[in-house]
Design a protein around this motif. Sequence first.
Motif, PDB file in Angstrom:
ATOM      1  N   LEU A 127       3.084  44.619  45.151  1.00  0.00           N
ATOM      2  CA  LEU A 127       3.588  44.956  43.826  1.00  0.00           C
ATOM      3  C   LEU A 127       2.844  46.210  43.370  1.00  0.00           C
ATOM      4  CD1 LEU A 127       3.396  41.689  44.135  1.00  0.00           C
ATOM      5  CD2 LEU A 127       4.227  41.749  41.812  1.00  0.00           C
ATOM      6  N   MET A 128       3.568  47.196  42.884  1.00  0.00           N
ATOM      7  CA  MET A 128       2.948  48.425  42.396  1.00  0.00           C
ATOM      8  C   MET A 128       3.426  48.667  40.970  1.00  0.00           C
ATOM      9  SD  MET A 128       2.702  52.145  44.259  1.00  0.00           S
ATOM     10  CE  MET A 128       4.384  52.673  44.005  1.00  0.00           C
ATOM     11  N   LEU A 129       2.449  48.901  40.072  1.00  0.00           N
ATOM     12  CA  LEU A 129       2.796  49.089  38.673  1.00  0.00           C
ATOM     13  C   LEU A 129       1.898  50.126  38.032  1.00  0.00           C
ATOM     14  CD1 LEU A 129       1.278  46.265  36.541  1.00  0.00           C
ATOM     15  CD2 LEU A 129       0.975  46.305  38.989  1.00  0.00           C
ATOM     16  N   PRO A 130       2.404  50.841  37.037  1.00  0.00           N
ATOM     17  CA  PRO A 130       1.554  51.787  36.297  1.00  0.00           C
ATOM     18  C   PRO A 130       0.369  51.050  35.680  1.00  0.00           C
ATOM     19  CG  PRO A 130       3.875  52.126  35.751  1.00  0.00           C
ATOM     20  CD  PRO A 130       3.800  50.861  36.556  1.00  0.00           C
ATOM     21  N   ARG A 131      -0.800  51.671  35.718  1.00  0.00           N
ATOM     22  CA  ARG A 131      -2.021  51.038  35.212  1.00  0.00           C
ATOM     23  C   ARG A 131      -1.874  50.596  33.754  1.00  0.00           C
ATOM     24  NH1 ARG A 131      -6.929  54.842  37.103  1.00  0.00           N
ATOM     25  NH2 ARG A 131      -8.127  53.202  36.116  1.00  0.00           N
ATOM     26  N   ARG A 132      -1.166  51.368  32.941  1.00  0.00           N
ATOM     27  CA  ARG A 132      -1.024  51.070  31.514  1.00  0.00           C
ATOM     28  C   ARG A 132      -0.358  49.722  31.257  1.00  0.00           C
ATOM     29  NH1 ARG A 132       4.256  51.741  30.832  1.00  0.00           N
ATOM     30  NH2 ARG A 132       5.300  53.273  32.118  1.00  0.00           N
ATOM     31  N   LEU A 133       0.451  49.234  32.209  1.00  0.00           N
ATOM     32  CA  LEU A 133       1.175  47.983  31.988  1.00  0.00           C
ATOM     33  C   LEU A 133       0.264  46.764  31.945  1.00  0.00           C
ATOM     34  CD1 LEU A 133       4.483  48.198  34.055  1.00  0.00           C
ATOM     35  CD2 LEU A 133       4.108  48.651  31.639  1.00  0.00           C
ATOM     36  N   LEU A 134      -0.910  46.830  32.556  1.00  0.00           N
ATOM     37  CA  LEU A 134      -1.788  45.657  32.547  1.00  0.00           C
ATOM     38  C   LEU A 134      -2.448  45.419  31.189  1.00  0.00           C
ATOM     39  CD1 LEU A 134      -3.625  45.326  35.962  1.00  0.00           C
ATOM     40  CD2 LEU A 134      -1.649  44.114  35.096  1.00  0.00           C
ATOM     41  N   ARG A 135      -2.503  46.444  30.355  1.00  0.00           N
ATOM     42  CA  ARG A 135      -3.057  46.295  29.001  1.00  0.00           C
ATOM     43  C   ARG A 135      -4.460  45.675  29.010  1.00  0.00           C
ATOM     44  NH1 ARG A 135       1.889  44.097  29.137  1.00  0.00           N
ATOM     45  NH2 ARG A 135       1.132  42.021  28.651  1.00  0.00           N
ATOM     46  N   LEU A 136      -5.225  46.008  30.035  1.00  0.00           N
ATOM     47  CA  LEU A 136      -6.616  45.564  30.148  1.00  0.00           C
ATOM     48  C   LEU A 136      -7.497  46.797  30.312  1.00  0.00           C
ATOM     49  CD1 LEU A 136      -6.129  42.657  32.709  1.00  0.00           C
ATOM     50  CD2 LEU A 136      -6.658  42.405  30.279  1.00  0.00           C
ATOM     51  N   PRO A 137      -8.744  46.741  29.839  1.00  0.00           N
ATOM     52  CA  PRO A 137      -9.633  47.893  30.022  1.00  0.00           C
ATOM     53  C   PRO A 137      -9.783  48.206  31.513  1.00  0.00           C
ATOM     54  CG  PRO A 137     -10.614  46.277  28.533  1.00  0.00           C
ATOM     55  CD  PRO A 137      -9.396  45.638  29.121  1.00  0.00           C
ATOM     56  N   GLN A 138      -9.701  49.492  31.837  1.00  0.00           N
ATOM     57  CA  GLN A 138      -9.792  49.892  33.240  1.00  0.00           C
ATOM     58  C   GLN A 138     -11.120  49.479  33.867  1.00  0.00           C
ATOM     59  OE1 GLN A 138      -8.732  54.030  33.626  1.00  0.00           O
ATOM     60  NE2 GLN A 138      -6.715  53.696  32.739  1.00  0.00           N
ATOM     61  N   GLU A 139     -12.192  49.467  33.065  1.00  0.00           N
ATOM     62  CA  GLU A 139     -13.499  49.043  33.593  1.00  0.00           C
ATOM     63  C   GLU A 139     -13.457  47.573  34.011  1.00  0.00           C
ATOM     64  OE1 GLU A 139     -13.637  49.746  29.737  1.00  0.00           O
ATOM     65  OE2 GLU A 139     -12.800  51.510  30.729  1.00  0.00           O
ATOM     66  N   ALA A 140     -12.740  46.764  33.248  1.00  0.00           N
ATOM     67  CA  ALA A 140     -12.636  45.338  33.576  1.00  0.00           C
ATOM     68  C   ALA A 140     -11.870  45.144  34.879  1.00  0.00           C
ATOM     69  CB  ALA A 140     -11.952  44.582  32.439  1.00  0.00           C
ATOM     70  N   VAL A 141     -10.771  45.872  35.044  1.00  0.00           N
ATOM     71  CA  VAL A 141      -9.990  45.758  36.280  1.00  0.00           C
ATOM     72  C   VAL A 141     -10.789  46.309  37.460  1.00  0.00           C
ATOM     73  CG1 VAL A 141      -7.829  46.363  37.430  1.00  0.00           C
ATOM     74  CG2 VAL A 141      -7.820  45.869  34.981  1.00  0.00           C
ATOM     75  N   ALA A 142     -11.557  47.377  37.228  1.00  0.00           N
ATOM     76  CA  ALA A 142     -12.381  47.957  38.301  1.00  0.00           C
ATOM     77  C   ALA A 142     -13.370  46.934  38.853  1.00  0.00           C
ATOM     78  CB  ALA A 142     -13.118  49.191  37.795  1.00  0.00           C
ATOM     79  N   GLY A 143     -13.799  46.001  38.030  1.00  0.00           N
ATOM     80  CA  GLY A 143     -14.712  44.958  38.490  1.00  0.00           C
ATOM     81  C   GLY A 143     -14.023  43.851  39.279  1.00  0.00           C
ATOM     82  N   LEU A 144     -12.690  43.900  39.342  1.00  0.00           N
ATOM     83  CA  LEU A 144     -11.925  42.860  40.027  1.00  0.00           C
ATOM     84  C   LEU A 144     -11.243  43.342  41.300  1.00  0.00           C
ATOM     85  CD1 LEU A 144     -10.156  41.373  36.881  1.00  0.00           C
ATOM     86  CD2 LEU A 144     -12.134  40.428  38.083  1.00  0.00           C
ATOM     87  N   THR A 145     -11.248  44.650  41.557  1.00  0.00           N
ATOM     88  CA  THR A 145     -10.550  45.160  42.733  1.00  0.00           C
ATOM     89  C   THR A 145     -11.163  44.590  43.999  1.00  0.00           C
ATOM     90  OG1 THR A 145     -11.942  47.130  42.772  1.00  0.00           O
ATOM     91  CG2 THR A 145      -9.825  47.309  41.617  1.00  0.00           C
TER      92      THR A 145
END
Length: 194
Positions: A127-145
């Motif tokens: 699944l590929m989606l624009p980052r803005r669609l997750l509506r979560l801070p990018q730093e938070a997602v960076a900790g989950l990659t």
Amino acid sequence: MPTLIATSDLPAADRFEYWRSAVTDTFVPLRTETSRPDRFDGRMRGTELGALTVTEIAASPHVVRRTAPLIARSDPGHYKIGVQLGGYCLLAQDGREAALVPGDFAIYDATRPYTLAFDDPYRQLVLMLPRRLLRLPQEAVAGLTATRVSGRRGVGALLSAFLVQLAGRLDEIDGHGSVRLGDNIVDLLVTLLA
């Protein structure tokens, strides 16, 4: 109507080069390598659900790399989620590795380098989606990659079962409900990641 890309009708000598180009055209610029280009076979079937692109991949062993020079060449600002349907995948990003077996999934960021290694034939839903669609801070997602989410318990099991079913029904999705379906998938992802 899903799009289909397959190497099976091509001469064996042309299959891997065709695949390399198709992978970049389907997702983002990637470096794709295999030790056996003469024995390669691959198939991609995908569709768009609003801003979410869903692609089922079945292929021979290979490695996919998103490198800094490729990112500099093209960075559309997307997250990708890989759901393992068959075989095994090792995803590496941000100093972490996620070993994915069927049912497991992980998120990765196409704006930073990553590697996907498939040592055996496999199937995966991407699944590929624009980052803005997750509506979560990018730093938070960076900790989950590159962190494995088990498809066998909790919210991960609910989302995994749904996405595995989706992979089997890509041909049945029509334009009427596809945007709403994409929105619902993104909402489930946000719930899980939050």
